[in-house]
Scaffold this motif. Structure first.
Motif, mmCIF file in Angstrom:
data_model
loop_
_atom_site.group_PDB
_atom_site.id
_atom_site.type_symbol
_atom_site.label_atom_id
_atom_site.label_comp_id
_atom_site.label_asym_id
_atom_site.label_seq_id
_atom_site.Cartn_x
_atom_site.Cartn_y
_atom_site.Cartn_z
ATOM 1 N N GLY A 1 29.734 51.468 74.344
ATOM 2 C CA GLY A 1 30.267 51.563 73.003
ATOM 3 C C GLY A 1 29.504 53.059 72.468
ATOM 4 O O GLY A 1 28.849 53.664 72.969
ATOM 5 N N PRO A 2 29.558 52.916 71.136
ATOM 6 C CA PRO A 2 29.105 53.999 70.303
ATOM 7 C C PRO A 2 27.715 54.153 70.686
ATOM 8 O O PRO A 2 26.893 53.311 70.727
ATOM 9 N N GLU A 3 27.049 55.422 70.455
ATOM 10 C CA GLU A 3 25.830 55.549 70.745
ATOM 11 C C GLU A 3 24.871 54.953 69.523
ATOM 12 O O GLU A 3 25.156 54.858 68.389
ATOM 13 N N THR A 4 23.729 54.184 70.092
ATOM 14 C CA THR A 4 22.867 53.545 69.299
ATOM 15 C C THR A 4 21.969 54.418 68.725
ATOM 16 O O THR A 4 21.316 55.129 69.265
ATOM 17 N N SER A 5 21.808 54.357 67.456
ATOM 18 C CA SER A 5 21.040 55.062 66.546
ATOM 19 C C SER A 5 19.774 54.309 66.222
ATOM 20 O O SER A 5 19.873 53.601 65.412
ATOM 21 N N LEU A 6 18.599 54.585 66.911
ATOM 22 C CA LEU A 6 17.345 53.746 66.765
ATOM 23 C C LEU A 6 16.511 54.534 65.572
ATOM 24 O O LEU A 6 15.726 53.725 65.023
ATOM 25 N N GLU A 7 16.864 55.678 65.410
ATOM 26 C CA GLU A 7 15.945 56.601 64.566
ATOM 27 C C GLU A 7 16.401 56.003 63.175
ATOM 28 O O GLU A 7 15.489 55.696 62.107
ATOM 29 N N ASP A 8 17.736 55.597 62.589
ATOM 30 C CA ASP A 8 18.177 55.441 61.400
ATOM 31 C C ASP A 8 18.371 53.782 61.378
ATOM 32 O O ASP A 8 18.436 53.312 60.327
ATOM 33 N N GLY A 9 18.072 53.052 62.493
ATOM 34 C CA GLY A 9 18.312 51.523 62.499
ATOM 35 C C GLY A 9 17.466 50.865 61.570
ATOM 36 O O GLY A 9 16.148 50.786 61.791
ATOM 37 N N PRO A 10 17.697 50.421 60.360
ATOM 38 C CA PRO A 10 16.847 49.818 59.644
ATOM 39 C C PRO A 10 16.326 48.395 59.842
ATOM 40 O O PRO A 10 15.708 47.651 59.080
ATOM 41 N N VAL B 1 20.927 47.697 74.996
ATOM 42 C CA VAL B 1 20.703 46.920 76.445
ATOM 43 C C VAL B 1 21.461 47.721 77.365
ATOM 44 O O VAL B 1 22.748 47.857 77.439
ATOM 45 N N VAL B 2 21.034 48.124 78.349
ATOM 46 C CA VAL B 2 21.462 48.745 79.356
ATOM 47 C C VAL B 2 21.104 48.620 80.897
ATOM 48 O O VAL B 2 19.771 48.620 81.055
ATOM 49 N N GLY B 3 21.741 47.986 81.538
ATOM 50 C CA GLY B 3 21.191 47.504 82.939
ATOM 51 C C GLY B 3 19.977 46.423 82.831
ATOM 52 O O GLY B 3 20.392 45.473 81.836
ATOM 53 N N GLY B 4 18.731 46.783 83.287
ATOM 54 C CA GLY B 4 17.795 45.762 83.284
ATOM 55 C C GLY B 4 16.797 46.177 82.095
ATOM 56 O O GLY B 4 15.665 45.798 81.847
ATOM 57 N N SER B 5 17.060 47.420 81.500
ATOM 58 C CA SER B 5 16.183 47.776 80.307
ATOM 59 C C SER B 5 16.778 47.691 79.110
ATOM 60 O O SER B 5 17.791 47.500 78.708
ATOM 61 N N THR B 6 15.847 47.536 77.948
ATOM 62 C CA THR B 6 16.194 47.329 76.549
ATOM 63 C C THR B 6 15.454 47.940 75.765
ATOM 64 O O THR B 6 14.373 48.235 75.991
ATOM 65 N N VAL B 7 15.988 48.699 74.532
ATOM 66 C CA VAL B 7 15.181 49.281 73.647
ATOM 67 C C VAL B 7 15.441 48.508 72.168
ATOM 68 O O VAL B 7 16.413 48.215 71.953
ATOM 69 N N VAL B 8 14.368 48.279 71.726
ATOM 70 C CA VAL B 8 14.361 47.164 70.228
ATOM 71 C C VAL B 8 13.655 48.057 69.305
ATOM 72 O O VAL B 8 12.520 48.829 69.469
ATOM 73 N N ALA B 9 14.352 48.000 68.079
ATOM 74 C CA ALA B 9 13.904 48.380 66.633
ATOM 75 C C ALA B 9 13.614 47.622 65.984
ATOM 76 O O ALA B 9 14.752 46.786 65.618
ATOM 77 N N VAL B 10 12.394 47.203 65.375
ATOM 78 C CA VAL B 10 12.046 46.349 64.327
ATOM 79 C C VAL B 10 11.823 46.948 62.811
ATOM 80 O O VAL B 10 11.148 47.823 62.643
ATOM 81 N N THR B 11 12.640 46.619 61.929
ATOM 82 C CA THR B 11 12.193 46.883 60.546
ATOM 83 C C THR B 11 11.932 45.605 59.937
ATOM 84 O O THR B 11 12.454 44.481 59.931
ATOM 85 N N VAL C 1 8.781 50.404 65.815
ATOM 86 C CA VAL C 1 8.552 49.444 64.390
ATOM 87 C C VAL C 1 8.880 50.355 63.164
ATOM 88 O O VAL C 1 7.989 51.388 62.897
ATOM 89 N N HIS C 2 9.577 49.769 62.115
ATOM 90 C CA HIS C 2 9.672 50.427 61.040
ATOM 91 C C HIS C 2 9.354 49.445 59.557
ATOM 92 O O HIS C 2 10.017 48.700 59.485
ATOM 93 N N VAL C 3 8.226 50.008 59.020
ATOM 94 C CA VAL C 3 7.823 48.923 57.911
ATOM 95 C C VAL C 3 8.614 49.711 56.812
ATOM 96 O O VAL C 3 8.189 50.681 56.255
#
Lengths: 204, 193
Positions: free
Chosen positions: A135-144, A150-160, A197-199
């Motif tokens: 799908g469209p590229e995930t923007s973790l920098e801007d994700g609030p 999630v790709v294959g067996g890896s995942t990147v998580v952003a928490v605000t 993590v974004h506070v």
């Protein structure tokens, strides 16, 4: 001891001793039936009326102590209508000796939010699904919110999140990262390669 | 950024609420953040359902109203000025929705064939306890102006001031209507054993 029928007593407004029945009704309704004043301690009319009112108030007390929870799934349809999401194409894959397990990115998002919100110092954390993989590229920098790619067996998580005032935010971030990483790894088998993590706010 | 509000300020919401967290979520939801809205719903879903059940006395009706409220709130958030606690505003939305639901039912019922007795609804199977059923039935039979303060103050634990804010009346009005509601219930419960 004289005992009068309640409706008659309430309608008349006063007991034979002269006491106002509305005040006695309030006393019962406010859970103070046992807190008798000097007059009531010696007055059979007041004691009888309080006992009767207390008995009659039991159904209202039952409603007051009843803490119903919204039935499971009750609001999901309403939220779906708002969300307008027909399908979630995003899955993580875990290869095992007996087959392949597909884990939706939404599961990772919900899990991350759940884990983060239980770290002391976190007032509220959000979840959000973003497209990943094809799908469209995930923007973790801007994700609030909590976002997960999630790709294959890896995942990147952003928490605000909004944090409680008075916490060391750097240390809080480290605790959240550790908790979320450990929880996702243990509960999904996916490898969280990054937890951002974004506070967003600090609440008094 | 540190928000100016306080968790235990004079304009705080009803017991068991977190006004500051709500305000943060509302701010984001008003900006179009659906996940913030979903979190708001998660935090208040039981409250919404409970108020509806207490106002209407029927789980089936409470289900309907709770779903309607969740959809209505999403569009109505734009009208929430943020001058009061979110929960105060939420109470108002849910209470008004319940009143409208009841009025719509009443007008619909007037069109029904009265020769056919109504079949007991699912609430008969769901609600355990005679006391609870009797209480819900008696409360839902109260006139609107008595039922609303009874639910808000007696059952939900709002202060007179908070209930007055929800109903857009005065504290004295809430106090008077609550007293009448209590007296009415006492009279209506005369056959309760």
């Amino acid at each position: 001891m004289t005992q009068e029928r309640t409706p008659d007593v309430v309608a008349r407004g006063r007991l034979a001793c002269g006491r106002d029945t509305a005040a006695l009704v309030d006393q019962v309704a406010e859970g103070a039936t046992d807190r008798l004043d000097e007059h009531q301690r010696h007055c059979p009319y007041c004691q009888a009326a309080l006992a009767e009112f207390d008995r009659l108030w039991a159904p209202v007390r039952a409603v007051s102590t009843h803490r119903p929870q919204a039935p499971d799934g009750l609001l999901d349809e309403a939220l779906r209508r708002i969300r307008r999401i027909a399908a979630d194409p995003e899955y993580g894959r875990i290869e095992g000796p007996r087959g392949r397990t597909r884990i939706s990115g939404r599961v990772v998002v919900a899990l991350a939010r759940h884990l983060a919100s239980r770290v002391p110092g976190v007032r509220v954390a959000l979840s959000h699904v973003v497209a990943a993989g094809d799908g469209p590229e995930t923007s973790l920098e801007d994700g609030p919110e909590v976002t997960a790619g999630v790709v294959g067996g890896s995942t990147v998580v952003a928490v605000t999140l909004a944090a409680d005032f008075g916490h060391d935010l750097v240390a809080l971030g480290a605790r959240i990262r550790a908790t979320v990483e450990e929880g996702i790894r243990a509960q999904t088998g996916l490898e969280p390669v990054a937890v951002l993590v974004h506070v967003d706010d600090v609440l008094l | 950024m540190i928000s100016a509000g306080r968790r235990h300020g004079p304009d705080e919401g009803p017991p068991g609420t977190d006004d500051e967290a709500d305000r943060w979520l509302v701010g984001r939801a008003r900006g179009g953040d659906r996940s913030a809205y979903e979190e708001l719903v998660r935090r208040h879903r039981d409250r919404i359902y409970r108020i509806a059940l207490r106002m209407l006395g029927s789980p089936a009706d409470a289900d309907d109203v709770a779903q309607e409220v969740v959809i209505q709130l999403w569009t109505a958030l734009a009208g929430f000025g943020g001058t009061s606690a979110f929960t105060t505003w939420l109470y108002r939305v849910v209470v008004n929705r319940c009143l409208n639901h009841r009025r719509a039912q009443r007008s619909h019922r007037e069109l029904e064939d009265t020769d056919h007795p109504r079949v007991p609804g699912p609430e008969r199977r769901v609600l355990a306890g005679e006391e609870l059923q009797a209480g819900l039935a008696a409360i839902s039979a109260l006139p609107e102006e008595q039922r609303v303060p009874l639910v808000l103050v007696q059952l939900e634990g709002l202060s007179y001031r908070q209930a007055a804010a929800v109903t857009k009346t005065t504290e004295a009005t809430v106090r008077g209507r609550l007293a009448r509601a209590r007296a009415t219930l006492m009279a209506e419960m005369k056959d309760w054993t």
